[in-house]
Design an enzyme around this catalytic site. Sequence first.
Site, mmCIF file in Angstrom:
data_model
loop_
_atom_site.group_PDB
_atom_site.id
_atom_site.type_symbol
_atom_site.label_atom_id
_atom_site.label_comp_id
_atom_site.label_asym_id
_atom_site.label_seq_id
_atom_site.Cartn_x
_atom_site.Cartn_y
_atom_site.Cartn_z
ATOM 1 N N GLU A 144 0.813 -1.217 0.000
ATOM 2 C CA GLU A 144 0.000 0.000 0.000
ATOM 3 C C GLU A 144 0.847 1.268 0.000
ATOM 4 O O GLU A 144 1.929 1.293 0.560
ATOM 5 C CB GLU A 144 -0.856 0.042 1.272
ATOM 6 C CG GLU A 144 -1.856 -1.074 1.341
ATOM 7 C CD GLU A 144 -2.597 -1.099 2.673
ATOM 8 O OE1 GLU A 144 -2.649 -0.051 3.349
ATOM 9 O OE2 GLU A 144 -3.108 -2.171 3.015
ATOM 10 N N CYS A 191 -2.236 2.211 7.264
ATOM 11 C CA CYS A 191 -1.592 1.232 6.399
ATOM 12 C C CYS A 191 -1.772 -0.199 6.863
ATOM 13 O O CYS A 191 -1.819 -0.495 8.031
ATOM 14 C CB CYS A 191 -0.126 1.579 6.229
ATOM 15 S SG CYS A 191 0.110 2.434 4.685
#
Length: 348
Positions: free
Chosen positions: A90, A329
């Site tokens: 990500e 995240c």
Amino acid sequence: MTDLRSMTLQELTDWCREQGQPAFRGKQLFQWFARGLSSVEEMTDLPKAFREIIAREGALSPPKAQRKQVDGQDGTIKYLWRLADGNCIETVLMRYRHGNSVCISTQVGCAMGCAFCASTLGGRVRNLTAAEMLDQVIFTQKDAGVTISNIVLMGIGEPLDNYDNVLRFLTLVNSPEGLNIGMRHISLSTCGLIPGIRRLAQEGLQLTLSVSLHAPDDETRTALMPVNRAYPVKELLRACQDYFEATGRRISYEYALIDGVNDTPRHAQLLAERLAGKAAHVNLIPLNDVAESSLRPSRRVPAFQRQLTQRGINATIRRRLGSEIDASCGQLRRKAAKAQEGKKGEDL
Ligand code: SAH
């Protein structure tokens, strides 16, 4: 295969020479790589035969945006990139008044096991290469059509557990012939691997070191962060102080406030005592809810901040960007992995 895109300008220049090419091709390649190419054909000023060699080396394997989520409120964009080997990571683009900032991942998964963190639930799969870190900046910039001025290494993974590749990434992204992003615009966040902090102090870089403290005492910190068994609070704070003395850079401490766990007046007082007289800034983070964890966000965030500032400690509350889109995240990758598992289940 040679990982050409993780090479420094000097290394690329040497490689070009070995291929019988003039030295200036190294700089051409380096500059092309910094633009984010999807095909070697785009490098129009290189001879065709040389482009074919580069293609054969497999130097270009751009990440694919598997998912992209845009927060309608604040413009935060979260990317789930699929890497050449099928792993996903990500990257988050955040827009601030002072410029665009990107939060990048440094590993696929994480080995550190923090109790509140989604990135570590499946363990560490592998380290990212320097090029895979750089790609997150380059392709986010390209896809979103923005210029990125700040980088935080706060995505999936523990940067100091992938030390050499992270240092190489910093050299690449800082290079004047590349993205030319200044070290003062880069923050590296660590869960507190003391040997890595000590090594980094010797590199003489002007980046900001962020340390995920999350508790001022060993009992609370060990319960949240297994790494504290190896590197307890007092030793960590000593290493941070030494880091400050070696680099002149103030340390930023991250502290995610968790209901009833690390947010009591006793914790605030001890934290203030331990940081008293140190060049420190405390970044208070309202905990992001992670479905797999029973830990909940604190309801005492402003009170905790007051208790610190009253004792002379510099503390701010981190603005929550991208809360609409699971932007903390590790959550998007986790969801994607679960969806995959679900699909497999249906297939059976
Ligand atoms: N491994 C590094 C960097 C990645 S995590 C580190 O530990 O610092 C980036 C930051 O997000 C760390 O401070 C981490 O503790 C914090 N974090 C992880 N999960 C979180 C959650 N659910 N809510 C708030 N902060 C979280």
